[in-house]
Design a protein around this motif. Sequence first.
Motif, PDB file in Angstrom:
ATOM      1  N   LYS A   3       0.845  -1.188   0.000  1.00  0.00           N
ATOM      2  CA  LYS A   3       0.000   0.000   0.000  1.00  0.00           C
ATOM      3  C   LYS A   3       0.889   1.248   0.000  1.00  0.00           C
ATOM      4  O   LYS A   3       1.802   1.370   0.801  1.00  0.00           O
ATOM      5  N   ALA A   4       0.603   2.143  -0.917  1.00  0.00           N
ATOM      6  CA  ALA A   4       1.392   3.373  -1.019  1.00  0.00           C
ATOM      7  C   ALA A   4       1.011   4.318   0.108  1.00  0.00           C
ATOM      8  O   ALA A   4      -0.154   4.594   0.341  1.00  0.00           O
ATOM      9  N   ARG A   5       2.029   4.796   0.826  1.00  0.00           N
ATOM     10  CA  ARG A   5       1.882   5.854   1.822  1.00  0.00           C
ATOM     11  C   ARG A   5       2.575   7.058   1.202  1.00  0.00           C
ATOM     12  O   ARG A   5       3.782   7.069   1.048  1.00  0.00           O
ATOM     13  N   ILE A   6       1.788   8.046   0.825  1.00  0.00           N
ATOM     14  CA  ILE A   6       2.247   9.101  -0.068  1.00  0.00           C
ATOM     15  C   ILE A   6       2.529  10.412   0.668  1.00  0.00           C
ATOM     16  O   ILE A   6       1.714  10.868   1.462  1.00  0.00           O
ATOM     17  N   LEU A   7       3.686  11.001   0.350  1.00  0.00           N
ATOM     18  CA  LEU A   7       3.962  12.395   0.684  1.00  0.00           C
ATOM     19  C   LEU A   7       3.564  13.177  -0.557  1.00  0.00           C
ATOM     20  O   LEU A   7       4.133  12.971  -1.636  1.00  0.00           O
ATOM     21  N   PHE A  56       6.171   7.565   4.862  1.00  0.00           N
ATOM     22  CA  PHE A  56       5.726   7.405   3.485  1.00  0.00           C
ATOM     23  C   PHE A  56       6.743   6.636   2.664  1.00  0.00           C
ATOM     24  O   PHE A  56       7.913   6.547   3.018  1.00  0.00           O
ATOM     25  N   ASN A  57       6.239   6.032   1.575  1.00  0.00           N
ATOM     26  CA  ASN A  57       7.122   5.286   0.682  1.00  0.00           C
ATOM     27  C   ASN A  57       7.010   5.747  -0.772  1.00  0.00           C
ATOM     28  O   ASN A  57       7.638   5.180  -1.648  1.00  0.00           O
ATOM     29  N   VAL A  58       6.191   6.775  -1.002  1.00  0.00           N
ATOM     30  CA  VAL A  58       6.028   7.360  -2.336  1.00  0.00           C
ATOM     31  C   VAL A  58       5.991   8.880  -2.181  1.00  0.00           C
ATOM     32  O   VAL A  58       5.390   9.389  -1.233  1.00  0.00           O
ATOM     33  N   VAL A  59       6.632   9.579  -3.109  1.00  0.00           N
ATOM     34  CA  VAL A  59       6.559  11.041  -3.124  1.00  0.00           C
ATOM     35  C   VAL A  59       5.926  11.455  -4.453  1.00  0.00           C
ATOM     36  O   VAL A  59       6.414  11.092  -5.524  1.00  0.00           O
TER      37      VAL A  59
END
Length: 89
Positions: A3-7, A56-59
Motif C-alpha cells: 500500500k502506497a503511503r504518499i507524501l 511514506f514510501n512514495v513522493v
Amino acid sequence: MEKARILHVEDDAFFSNIVRMSLDVDYNGHAVVARAYTLDDAIAALYSNASDKNDFNVVLLDGNLSRESQKGEDAKKIVSMIKELNLDL
C-alpha cells in the motif's frame, strides 16, 4: 502490492484537493499520509522520514513550489535530497 503511503508535495490547493479526493475512492488502501506546501516543508518531511519514522514510501511532487521556481527546480532539489538521504522511495 504494498500500500502506497504518499507524501504529496503541492503548493496549489486545487491540485492538492484533486489528489485527496481521488484517493478517497477505494484505491486498495493507498493514502496521502503527509503533505508539504513549500520546499522547506518537503525537506523537513524527508528528514523526518529518514530519521526512522518511515511515514511514506512514495513522493508525488509538483515541479515548482513557488512562482519564482521554474523548469522543475524545486522537484530537482527534492529528488537530490532523496538521493542524499538514501531514502528507499
